[in-house]
Design a protein around this motif. Structure first.
Motif, PDB file in Angstrom:
ATOM      1  N   LEU A   1     127.426 -28.426 -94.411  1.00  0.00           N
ATOM      2  CA  LEU A   1     128.871 -28.556 -94.497  1.00  0.00           C
ATOM      3  C   LEU A   1     129.561 -27.389 -93.799  1.00  0.00           C
ATOM      4  CD1 LEU A   1     131.102 -30.359 -95.784  1.00  0.00           C
ATOM      5  CD2 LEU A   1     131.108 -28.712 -97.685  1.00  0.00           C
ATOM      6  N   PRO A   2     130.430 -27.675 -92.804  1.00  0.00           N
ATOM      7  CA  PRO A   2     131.158 -26.584 -92.140  1.00  0.00           C
ATOM      8  C   PRO A   2     132.183 -25.962 -93.092  1.00  0.00           C
ATOM      9  CG  PRO A   2     131.213 -28.627 -90.856  1.00  0.00           C
ATOM     10  CD  PRO A   2     130.726 -28.977 -92.223  1.00  0.00           C
ATOM     11  N   GLU A   3     132.620 -24.771 -92.764  1.00  0.00           N
ATOM     12  CA  GLU A   3     133.678 -24.137 -93.536  1.00  0.00           C
ATOM     13  C   GLU A   3     134.967 -24.930 -93.388  1.00  0.00           C
ATOM     14  OE1 GLU A   3     134.127 -19.992 -92.673  1.00  0.00           O
ATOM     15  OE2 GLU A   3     131.967 -19.664 -92.530  1.00  0.00           O
ATOM     16  N   ARG A   4     135.785 -24.889 -94.423  1.00  0.00           N
ATOM     17  CA  ARG A   4     137.000 -25.700 -94.446  1.00  0.00           C
ATOM     18  C   ARG A   4     137.921 -25.394 -93.262  1.00  0.00           C
ATOM     19  NH1 ARG A   4     140.044 -26.057-100.093  1.00  0.00           N
ATOM     20  NH2 ARG A   4     138.007 -27.021-100.527  1.00  0.00           N
ATOM     21  N   ARG A   5     137.954 -24.137 -92.818  1.00  0.00           N
ATOM     22  CA  ARG A   5     138.854 -23.752 -91.724  1.00  0.00           C
ATOM     23  C   ARG A   5     138.490 -24.424 -90.409  1.00  0.00           C
ATOM     24  NH1 ARG A   5     136.641 -19.218 -88.758  1.00  0.00           N
ATOM     25  NH2 ARG A   5     134.609 -18.630 -89.615  1.00  0.00           N
ATOM     26  N   HIS A   6     137.287 -24.986 -90.318  1.00  0.00           N
ATOM     27  CA  HIS A   6     136.849 -25.617 -89.070  1.00  0.00           C
ATOM     28  C   HIS A   6     137.108 -27.125 -89.032  1.00  0.00           C
ATOM     29  CE1 HIS A   6     133.835 -22.081 -88.777  1.00  0.00           C
ATOM     30  NE2 HIS A   6     134.830 -21.872 -87.937  1.00  0.00           N
ATOM     31  N   TRP A   7     137.468 -27.717 -90.182  1.00  0.00           N
ATOM     32  CA  TRP A   7     137.524 -29.178 -90.233  1.00  0.00           C
ATOM     33  C   TRP A   7     138.545 -29.769 -89.272  1.00  0.00           C
ATOM     34  CZ3 TRP A   7     134.608 -32.900 -92.640  1.00  0.00           C
ATOM     35  CH2 TRP A   7     133.571 -32.421 -93.453  1.00  0.00           C
ATOM     36  N   LEU A   8     139.729 -29.196 -89.187  1.00  0.00           N
ATOM     37  CA  LEU A   8     140.761 -29.750 -88.313  1.00  0.00           C
ATOM     38  C   LEU A   8     140.330 -29.693 -86.852  1.00  0.00           C
ATOM     39  CD1 LEU A   8     143.574 -30.974 -88.077  1.00  0.00           C
ATOM     40  CD2 LEU A   8     144.517 -28.652 -87.960  1.00  0.00           C
ATOM     41  N   LEU A   9     139.710 -28.581 -86.464  1.00  0.00           N
ATOM     42  CA  LEU A   9     139.229 -28.450 -85.086  1.00  0.00           C
ATOM     43  C   LEU A   9     138.107 -29.449 -84.801  1.00  0.00           C
ATOM     44  CD1 LEU A   9     139.166 -24.575 -84.537  1.00  0.00           C
ATOM     45  CD2 LEU A   9     140.815 -26.233 -83.640  1.00  0.00           C
ATOM     46  N   ILE A  10     137.240 -29.685 -85.789  1.00  0.00           N
ATOM     47  CA  ILE A  10     136.146 -30.639 -85.597  1.00  0.00           C
ATOM     48  C   ILE A  10     136.692 -32.043 -85.391  1.00  0.00           C
ATOM     49  CG2 ILE A  10     134.202 -31.769 -86.754  1.00  0.00           C
ATOM     50  CD1 ILE A  10     133.587 -29.057 -88.071  1.00  0.00           C
TER      51      ILE A  10
ATOM     52  N   TYR B   1     137.179 -33.551 -71.087  1.00  0.00           N
ATOM     53  CA  TYR B   1     135.830 -33.018 -70.891  1.00  0.00           C
ATOM     54  C   TYR B   1     135.856 -31.494 -70.975  1.00  0.00           C
ATOM     55  CZ  TYR B   1     131.428 -32.253 -68.184  1.00  0.00           C
ATOM     56  OH  TYR B   1     130.193 -31.864 -67.747  1.00  0.00           O
ATOM     57  N   ALA B   2     136.740 -30.874 -70.195  1.00  0.00           N
ATOM     58  CA  ALA B   2     136.791 -29.415 -70.142  1.00  0.00           C
ATOM     59  C   ALA B   2     137.251 -28.829 -71.475  1.00  0.00           C
ATOM     60  CB  ALA B   2     137.722 -28.973 -69.015  1.00  0.00           C
ATOM     61  N   GLY B   3     138.344 -29.370 -71.999  1.00  0.00           N
ATOM     62  CA  GLY B   3     138.877 -28.824 -73.236  1.00  0.00           C
ATOM     63  C   GLY B   3     137.919 -28.969 -74.403  1.00  0.00           C
ATOM     64  N   CYS B   4     137.255 -30.110 -74.494  1.00  0.00           N
ATOM     65  CA  CYS B   4     136.330 -30.335 -75.608  1.00  0.00           C
ATOM     66  C   CYS B   4     135.069 -29.494 -75.474  1.00  0.00           C
ATOM     67  CB  CYS B   4     135.984 -31.822 -75.708  1.00  0.00           C
ATOM     68  SG  CYS B   4     137.377 -32.834 -76.262  1.00  0.00           S
ATOM     69  N   THR B   5     134.635 -29.226 -74.257  1.00  0.00           N
ATOM     70  CA  THR B   5     133.492 -28.335 -74.072  1.00  0.00           C
ATOM     71  C   THR B   5     133.823 -26.932 -74.552  1.00  0.00           C
ATOM     72  OG1 THR B   5     132.646 -29.601 -72.186  1.00  0.00           O
ATOM     73  CG2 THR B   5     131.930 -27.310 -72.368  1.00  0.00           C
ATOM     74  N   LEU B   6     135.011 -26.454 -74.201  1.00  0.00           N
ATOM     75  CA  LEU B   6     135.424 -25.115 -74.623  1.00  0.00           C
ATOM     76  C   LEU B   6     135.586 -25.045 -76.142  1.00  0.00           C
ATOM     77  CD1 LEU B   6     138.070 -24.442 -71.831  1.00  0.00           C
ATOM     78  CD2 LEU B   6     135.800 -23.414 -72.013  1.00  0.00           C
ATOM     79  N   LEU B   7     136.181 -26.085 -76.727  1.00  0.00           N
ATOM     80  CA  LEU B   7     136.367 -26.110 -78.175  1.00  0.00           C
ATOM     81  C   LEU B   7     135.024 -26.185 -78.894  1.00  0.00           C
ATOM     82  CD1 LEU B   7     138.142 -26.187 -80.653  1.00  0.00           C
ATOM     83  CD2 LEU B   7     138.501 -28.641 -80.274  1.00  0.00           C
ATOM     84  N   GLN B   8     134.103 -26.996 -78.361  1.00  0.00           N
ATOM     85  CA  GLN B   8     132.784 -27.094 -78.979  1.00  0.00           C
ATOM     86  C   GLN B   8     132.061 -25.755 -78.925  1.00  0.00           C
ATOM     87  OE1 GLN B   8     130.181 -29.976 -77.154  1.00  0.00           O
ATOM     88  NE2 GLN B   8     128.758 -29.990 -78.865  1.00  0.00           N
ATOM     89  N   LYS B   9     132.163 -25.063 -77.809  1.00  0.00           N
ATOM     90  CA  LYS B   9     131.527 -23.751 -77.698  1.00  0.00           C
ATOM     91  C   LYS B   9     132.099 -22.787 -78.734  1.00  0.00           C
ATOM     92  CE  LYS B   9     128.930 -20.578 -75.789  1.00  0.00           C
ATOM     93  NZ  LYS B   9     127.452 -20.620 -75.896  1.00  0.00           N
TER      94      LYS B   9
END
Length: 316
Positions: free
Chosen positions: A76-85, A178-186
Motif C-alpha cells: 500500500l502506497p502512502e496516502r500522500r501519493h494516491w492522488l498522483l498515482i 508520454y513525457a509527463g507520465c514518465t517523469l511523474l512515474q519516476k
C-alpha cells in the motif's frame, strides 16, 4: 523482489547498475513487446472504436497486472501519493491510449510516430531540469540521433496526403502524456512507491476512466472477428501488463532520460516485425532509419564520463 512494505531506498545505499543484466533484459522485453503492439493495433484497430479498444486492452491488462501483484505482494502506497498515482494512471493508460488510437485513424503511421517520439526528447530535457538528472553527453548526442532515425522511418512510411490538424493535435497530446507520465512515474518510484503496485493501481485508474466507452465496446464486440478480439487480449497481457511491469523495473534503476531514450529501438523492431509477420517489406530509407535508432540508443548507454574519470584517476 523481497516481500517487504514499500519504503524509500536508503540514500546512502549503492545505486543500481545501469547496465546490469537484469535491467538490460527488462529493457529488451519492454521494447520488443511495445514494438509488437503496433502489429496488434493494426490487427484490431479497424474493428474497434479508439476508446473501446483502449478499454478492452486496459481491462485485460488490469486483470493480468492484478495476478502479478498477487504473486509479488501488494504494498500500500502512502496516502500522500494516491492522488498522483490516480493522475498518472489516467494520463498514461486512458488519455495516452485514446489519443494515440484516435491519431492513428487520421494520420499516417509515419507522421504519428514522428510526433509521438518527441516524447523521449521531452523527457531528456525535463528530467535534466526538474529531476536533477543533468544532461549527460551520451544522452544529448544519442537521443537526437535516434530521433533522426524515427524521422527517416516516418518520411518513408508517410502517405503524403497532407496533415490533419486534429490528428496532429492528438498525436502531440499523446507525446505530452508520454513525457509527463514518465517523469511523474519516476518521481513516484524514487519516493518509495512499489513499482508493481504502482503499475496495477495506475492500470485500474485508467480502466475506470475508460468506462464511458463500455457501450461502444459491447457493440464492437458483437461485430468484431475473433482474431481482432484476440489481438486486443494480447495487447492487454503483453504490451500492457508485462511490458509496463518491466518498464517500471528499468525506470526505477536508470534515469528517466536514459530509459525513455531506449524506446527509440521500438520503431526499428517494429519494422522487422511488420516485415516478418505482415509481409510489409521496408524501404532502404527505413532500414537506414532503423540503424540510426539503434545507433542512437547505443550511444545513450555509453559511459563516457565514467571512462574519463577512470583514466584521470590512473597513476602517472
Amino acid at each position: 523482489m523481497p516481500e517487504v512494505t514499500a519504503r524509500p531506498a536508503a540514500p546512502n545505499g549503492p545505486a543500481p547498475r545501469t547496465n546490469a543484466p537484469l535491467t538490460l533484459a527488462a529493457a529488451a522485453i519492454t521494447v520488443v513487446l511495445w514494438a509488437s503492439a503496433f502489429i496488434g493495433i493494426r490487427g484490431a484497430g479497424p474493428h474497434f472504436d479508439p476508446g473501446a479498444l483502449a478499454l478492452l486492452r486496459m481491462a485485460v491488462g488490469a486483470l493480468a497486472l492484478g495476478l502479478i501483484v498477487l504473486r509479488h505482494g501488494f504494498r500500500l502506497p502512502e496516502r500522500r501519493h494516491w492522488l498522483l498515482i490516480v493522475a498518472w494512471g489516467i494520463g498514461w493508460f486512458c488519455v495516452y491510449n485514446v489519443a494515440l488510437n484516435s491519431a492513428e485513424r487520421s494520420l499516417d503511421a509515419g507522421t504519428a510516430a514522428m510526433v509521438v517520439n518527441l516524447a523521449p526528447l521531452m523527457v531528456v530535457v525535463f528530467s535534466g531540469l526538474f529531476l536533477g538528472e543533468g544532461f549527460p553527453r551520451p544522452l544529448l548526442i544519442g537521443a537526437p540521433i535516434a530521433f533522426l532515425g524515427v524521422v527517416l522511418i516516418g518520411m518513408s512510411s508517410s502517405t503524403g496526403e497532407g496533415l490533419d490538424i486534429t490528428g496532429l493535435s492528438l498525436a502531440l497530446l499523446a507525446a505530452v502524456m508520454y513525457a509527463g507520465c514518465t517523469l511523474l512515474q519516476k518521481r513516484l518510484l524514487t519516493s518509495g512507491v512499489d513499482a508493481t503496485t504502482l503499475t496495477w493501481l495506475g492500470a485500474v485508474a485508467g480502466t475506470v476512466a475508460l468506462l464511458p466507452w463500455t457501450g461502444r465496446l459491447i457493440g464492437d464486440l458483437q461485430t468484431a472477428p475473433l482474431d481482432a478480439v484476440l489481438w486486443v487480449v494480447y495487447l492487454g497481457v503483453f504490451p500492457t501488463a508485462v511490458a509496463f511491469t518491466t518498464w517500471a523495473y528499468v525506470l526505477q534503476r536508470t534515469s528517466a532520460g536514459q530509459t525513455s531514450a531506449t524506446t527509440y529501438v521500438v520503431p526499428a523492431i517494429a519494422i522487422v516485425m511488420s516485415w516478418l509477420i505482415l509481409g510489409e517489406v521496408p524501404t532502404l530509407v527505413m532500414f537506414l532509419g532503423g540503424a540510426l535508432c539503434l545507433l542512437g540508443v547505443v550511444v545513450t548507454r555509453m559511459r563516457w564520463g565514467a571512462a574519463r574519470r577512470s583514466q584521470s584517476n590512473r597513476p602517472r
